[in-house]
Structures are given as C-alpha cells and as structure tokens.
Design a protein around this motif. Structure first.
Motif, PDB file in Angstrom:
ATOM      1  N   GLN A 136      -6.972   5.873  10.465  1.00  0.00           N
ATOM      2  CA  GLN A 136      -8.147   5.221   9.635  1.00  0.00           C
ATOM      3  C   GLN A 136      -7.788   4.731   8.248  1.00  0.00           C
ATOM      4  OE1 GLN A 136     -11.563   5.956  10.676  1.00  0.00           O
ATOM      5  NE2 GLN A 136     -11.615   4.103   9.103  1.00  0.00           N
ATOM      6  N   VAL A 137      -6.636   4.938   7.760  1.00  0.00           N
ATOM      7  CA  VAL A 137      -6.198   4.270   6.475  1.00  0.00           C
ATOM      8  C   VAL A 137      -5.497   3.091   7.273  1.00  0.00           C
ATOM      9  CG1 VAL A 137      -4.284   4.416   4.942  1.00  0.00           C
ATOM     10  CG2 VAL A 137      -5.538   6.355   5.189  1.00  0.00           C
ATOM     11  N   GLN A 138      -4.744   3.009   8.173  1.00  0.00           N
ATOM     12  CA  GLN A 138      -4.298   1.692   8.626  1.00  0.00           C
ATOM     13  C   GLN A 138      -5.291   0.738   9.187  1.00  0.00           C
ATOM     14  OE1 GLN A 138      -0.110   2.393  10.398  1.00  0.00           O
ATOM     15  NE2 GLN A 138      -1.198   4.098  10.870  1.00  0.00           N
ATOM     16  N   ALA A 139      -6.446   1.244   9.871  1.00  0.00           N
ATOM     17  CA  ALA A 139      -7.584   0.507  10.116  1.00  0.00           C
ATOM     18  C   ALA A 139      -8.270  -0.174   8.967  1.00  0.00           C
ATOM     19  CB  ALA A 139      -8.384   1.300  11.026  1.00  0.00           C
ATOM     20  N   ASP A 140      -8.403   0.704   7.882  1.00  0.00           N
ATOM     21  CA  ASP A 140      -9.179   0.174   6.906  1.00  0.00           C
ATOM     22  C   ASP A 140      -8.337  -0.752   6.093  1.00  0.00           C
ATOM     23  OD1 ASP A 140     -11.233   1.886   7.729  1.00  0.00           O
ATOM     24  OD2 ASP A 140     -11.105   3.388   6.055  1.00  0.00           O
ATOM     25  N   LEU A 141      -7.010  -0.538   5.804  1.00  0.00           N
ATOM     26  CA  LEU A 141      -6.347  -1.305   4.782  1.00  0.00           C
ATOM     27  C   LEU A 141      -5.259  -2.166   5.547  1.00  0.00           C
ATOM     28  CD1 LEU A 141      -5.653   1.575   2.226  1.00  0.00           C
ATOM     29  CD2 LEU A 141      -7.653  -0.140   2.426  1.00  0.00           C
ATOM     30  N   GLY A 183       0.118  -1.938 -11.398  1.00  0.00           N
ATOM     31  CA  GLY A 183      -0.661  -2.740 -10.622  1.00  0.00           C
ATOM     32  C   GLY A 183      -0.607  -2.511  -9.280  1.00  0.00           C
ATOM     33  N   GLY A 184      -0.502  -1.377  -8.779  1.00  0.00           N
ATOM     34  CA  GLY A 184      -0.084  -0.981  -7.282  1.00  0.00           C
ATOM     35  C   GLY A 184      -1.408  -0.636  -6.743  1.00  0.00           C
ATOM     36  N   GLU A 185      -1.579  -0.484  -5.691  1.00  0.00           N
ATOM     37  CA  GLU A 185      -2.529   0.159  -4.544  1.00  0.00           C
ATOM     38  C   GLU A 185      -2.016   1.261  -3.933  1.00  0.00           C
ATOM     39  OE1 GLU A 185      -5.846  -1.336  -1.194  1.00  0.00           O
ATOM     40  OE2 GLU A 185      -3.946  -2.827  -1.611  1.00  0.00           O
ATOM     41  N   VAL A 186      -2.993   2.589  -4.254  1.00  0.00           N
ATOM     42  CA  VAL A 186      -2.552   3.820  -3.774  1.00  0.00           C
ATOM     43  C   VAL A 186      -3.594   4.473  -2.995  1.00  0.00           C
ATOM     44  CG1 VAL A 186      -0.721   4.056  -5.639  1.00  0.00           C
ATOM     45  CG2 VAL A 186      -3.341   4.814  -5.667  1.00  0.00           C
ATOM     46  N   VAL A 187      -3.103   5.147  -1.748  1.00  0.00           N
ATOM     47  CA  VAL A 187      -4.000   5.895  -1.075  1.00  0.00           C
ATOM     48  C   VAL A 187      -3.592   7.394  -1.361  1.00  0.00           C
ATOM     49  CG1 VAL A 187      -4.395   6.626   1.174  1.00  0.00           C
ATOM     50  CG2 VAL A 187      -3.874   4.335   1.050  1.00  0.00           C
ATOM     51  N   LEU A 188      -4.611   8.036  -1.879  1.00  0.00           N
ATOM     52  CA  LEU A 188      -4.541   9.269  -2.197  1.00  0.00           C
ATOM     53  C   LEU A 188      -5.095  10.452  -1.171  1.00  0.00           C
ATOM     54  CD1 LEU A 188      -6.283   8.685  -5.760  1.00  0.00           C
ATOM     55  CD2 LEU A 188      -4.079   8.610  -5.153  1.00  0.00           C
ATOM     56  N   VAL A 189      -4.064  11.367  -0.924  1.00  0.00           N
ATOM     57  CA  VAL A 189      -4.321  12.276   0.236  1.00  0.00           C
ATOM     58  C   VAL A 189      -4.117  13.621  -0.372  1.00  0.00           C
ATOM     59  CG1 VAL A 189      -3.517  12.867   2.409  1.00  0.00           C
ATOM     60  CG2 VAL A 189      -3.688  10.544   1.966  1.00  0.00           C
ATOM     61  N   ALA A 190      -5.157  14.641  -0.269  1.00  0.00           N
ATOM     62  CA  ALA A 190      -4.905  15.960  -0.340  1.00  0.00           C
ATOM     63  C   ALA A 190      -6.168  16.619   0.278  1.00  0.00           C
ATOM     64  CB  ALA A 190      -4.953  16.294  -1.975  1.00  0.00           C
ATOM     65  N   VAL A 209       0.843  -1.271   0.081  1.00  0.00           N
ATOM     66  CA  VAL A 209       0.152   0.036   0.199  1.00  0.00           C
ATOM     67  C   VAL A 209       0.835   1.147   0.071  1.00  0.00           C
ATOM     68  CG1 VAL A 209      -1.612   1.337   1.150  1.00  0.00           C
ATOM     69  CG2 VAL A 209      -1.905  -1.230   1.333  1.00  0.00           C
ATOM     70  N   THR A 210       0.845   2.081  -1.097  1.00  0.00           N
ATOM     71  CA  THR A 210       1.356   3.175  -1.003  1.00  0.00           C
ATOM     72  C   THR A 210       0.674   4.532  -0.879  1.00  0.00           C
ATOM     73  OG1 THR A 210       3.058   2.378  -2.838  1.00  0.00           O
ATOM     74  CG2 THR A 210       3.016   4.743  -2.675  1.00  0.00           C
ATOM     75  N   LEU A 211       0.854   5.216   0.072  1.00  0.00           N
ATOM     76  CA  LEU A 211       0.216   6.436   0.279  1.00  0.00           C
ATOM     77  C   LEU A 211       0.788   7.773  -0.247  1.00  0.00           C
ATOM     78  CD1 LEU A 211      -1.512   7.519   3.769  1.00  0.00           C
ATOM     79  CD2 LEU A 211      -0.256   9.236   2.406  1.00  0.00           C
ATOM     80  N   HIS A 231      -7.821   4.577  -3.213  1.00  0.00           N
ATOM     81  CA  HIS A 231      -8.408   4.757  -2.002  1.00  0.00           C
ATOM     82  C   HIS A 231      -8.311   6.316  -1.768  1.00  0.00           C
ATOM     83  CE1 HIS A 231      -8.516   0.572  -1.044  1.00  0.00           C
ATOM     84  NE2 HIS A 231      -7.465   0.528  -1.512  1.00  0.00           N
ATOM     85  N   VAL A 232      -9.405   6.989  -1.703  1.00  0.00           N
ATOM     86  CA  VAL A 232      -9.378   8.574  -1.487  1.00  0.00           C
ATOM     87  C   VAL A 232      -9.884   8.848   0.026  1.00  0.00           C
ATOM     88  CG1 VAL A 232     -10.788  10.612  -2.005  1.00  0.00           C
ATOM     89  CG2 VAL A 232     -10.188   8.924  -3.815  1.00  0.00           C
TER      90      VAL A 232
END
Length: 350
Positions: A129-134, A83-90, A61-63, A111-112
C-alpha cells in the motif's frame, strides 16, 4: 585457585583508576558513538563532499518501523527537520499521528501506516500500500523490536519468549525487506538500516532470545549485501548501545546504567543514513568481539562476572518474588564493583 570474578573485578578497578580508564571514558562518551562528533575535521570533509542528512533524504521516502515512540519517533523528527519524507509504522495510529505532527512541525512530510509487525500477513499489505500510494521506499529503518531479559533458569517453560522475539526482531524485518528490495534493486538505489544491538558483539547473558534474533538479521543482511551491492543497495547494521527508552523500564537497575538518550541514538541512525557504513559499533562492542575471537574463554569469564553482578528483574522473576540475598543490586543500587563494571562495559546491557 583464584576466583575469576575477583580477578576480573581487580583488572577493571586497575583500568578505571589508571590512564586506560581515562581512555575508556573518552571513547565511550556518547559523542564518540557513530561519527558525531568531536572529530570536527570530518564535519568539514562531509561539508566539502556534500554529505548531510538533508542531501541524503532529499527526494527520498524513508520508512521507519517502531516510529510511535523512542528512537523511531526521534529519528523520524530528525529526518523531518532535514526536509525529508517519512513513513511511520507501528501498531497504534494515535501515537503515530502524534509523531507525524512533530515531523511536520519540524519541516518534514509524514505518512501514517499502522501495522502489527507480528502479523506476517499484515506486513506485505502495508508495504504494498505504501509503494502504491507513494511510488517507492528508498530508505528502510528496521527499528521496531522486542527485548526480553530473562536468565536460562527462568526460561525453561517459556519457549514462547523465543518465538515472540524472533517473530518481531527477525521475521518481521525479513518480510518487509522482501517487499521493498525488488523496487530498490530495480531503481538502482536503496538503503536498509537495521537497528541491532551491542549484545550481538558481547553475547550479553540473560539476553539469549534477543541477541539470537538480532544476530540472525545481521548475518542474513551480510549475505544479501553480496548479492545486491552491484544494484546500488546498501545495508547498515547499527550495534546500538543501551538507550533510555520505555523498553528498558522494567529493569530498574538500568536507571543506574550509562545509556544514550533517544536524541543521541537518533544521531547514530542519522549518521548511518548519511554515510551508509556496513557497521556502526561502539568501542566496547569492537573490543568484546575481538577478544571473543581471540579467547572465548576469557570473554566467558567477563560475561559470567556480569551475570553474577546483576540479577533477574522482578518482571523476569514474577512480581513479588524477592531478589537473591547476595545480589549486589537487590536494593536498586549498584555496589562500587558493579558501578566500575558498568563504566568499563559502558553501553552494554547486563
């Protein structure tokens, strides 16, 4: 006594017109930033060793902060294509969701998580929250940032510029790192990529607030690296050159400066994710840092030349205030000497 500005201009002119100029042009081309890539032998070596962006982000998981536009959004899409999984933060959800659609269209998972990174209380809430969800955050790209280009003379009554810049460029990534590093250390893997600036190496004038905030994070992560190396955590500092994004649009002379595109900047970050270098720095950044270590006085002359060549922007002076009459870029164009200067110091922001 000879004018130092004229001396430097003469040296620059000689360098550009001779063999050194050809070498300078070669090492400053965007393809030579990072490890991509006229060095095709390294591509072969990476293939043999299984080093690729696909393998680097697989099952991780890349934030990415500042992921709603520019370098952050482009890097997220690049990871998605691998093919990666990203967490998008802004801050803004709408733009983040637009980026998420592009990531998923490229083949990735997005994930937004909207978050105002200037709010120190909002950051831990978002990270938890990100770590709880993912379940985890494996790769953190501290990309969000604020740049202020304003001379000392125009900053005497603007202490808030320094506060705001330090808040977003230093305290926000520190707060975020403090949330994700415990999990990284416990799992025995983690990678933090900090988007720093060539300005840290060149000490670019007018960027005192910006350079200081970036340098603070660079130094902090150097100290943290010694403490976390045995835990499998790696820190990579990317001394990014000037990139043509909305952040530099207020300084109109940058339209005339050599700069990377967001795609090329994303290549640099992707390469950092794959190879996990401690530093990614452009050729002029290395040269400036070395010269500064040997002779700060010489670099003071170089920086002074750049300071005199390129005036404060209208935004810095206050809209409607005219540029100084002697400014070589008062009409929005560069003089021949200024063009030479930007080529030799390619990638630096003046």
């Amino acid at each position: 006594m000879a004018n130092p500005l004229n001396q430097i201009s003469n040296l620059v002119s000689q360098a550009v017109s001779g063999p050194v100029g050809a070498l300078t042009d070669a090492v400053h081309r965007p393809s030579s930033v990072g490890r991509h890539r006229p060095l095709y032998g390294l591509n072969v070596l990476d293939a043999l060793r299984g080093k690729s962006l696909e393998n680097s982000v697989k099952d991780k998981v890349t934030l990415i902060t500042g992921a709603s536009s520019g370098i952050g959004a482009t890097t997220a899409i690049r990871i998605g294509a691998a093919g990666g999984e990203v967490v998008l933060v802004a801050r803004g959800r709408e733009k983040l969701e637009e980026t998420a659609k592009l990531v998923e269209a490229a083949g990735g998972k997005a994930h937004v998580y909207p978050c105002d990174l200037s709010d120190m209380d909002a950051i831990p809430q978002m990270a938890q929250q990100v770590q709880a969800d993912l379940g985890q955050i494996d790769i953190l790209v501290n990309n969000a940032g604020r740049s202020i280009r304003r001379s000392l003379e125009l900053s005497y009554d603007r202490f808030h510029d320094y506060e705001r810049t330090m808040q977003l460029n230093y305290f926000a990534p520190v707060r975020l790192c403090l949330e994700v590093l415990p999990g990284m250390r416990e799992r025995g893997f983690g990678h933090v990529v900090n988007v720093s600036s060539i300005g840290v190496q060149t000490r670019a004038p007018r960027f005192g607030a910006y350079v200081a905030s970036k340098a603070a994070l660079d130094m902090l992560c150097d100290t943290w690296q010694a403490e976390t190396r045995d835990d499998g955590v790696r820190f990579s500092t990317v001394h990014m050159v000037l990139v043509r994004t909305p952040m530099i649009s207020a300084t109109t002379i940058y339209q005339k400066f050599p700069a990377l595109t967001p795609d090329e900047a994303a290549d640099v970050l992707a390469d950092a994710i794959v190879h996990q270098p401690r530093r990614v720095s452009p050729a002029f950044g290395h040269a400036a840092a070395f010269a500064d270590a040997i002779s700060p006085q010489f670099m003071d002359m170089v920086r002074g030349a750049g300071f005199k060549m390129f005036p404060d922007s209208k935004a810095a002076r206050g809209e409607g205030q005219p540029a100084p009459a002697e400014a070589p870029v008062a009409d929005g164009s560069l003089t021949p000497a200024a063009k030479i200067f930007t080529e030799v110091t390619r990638g630096n922001h003046w």
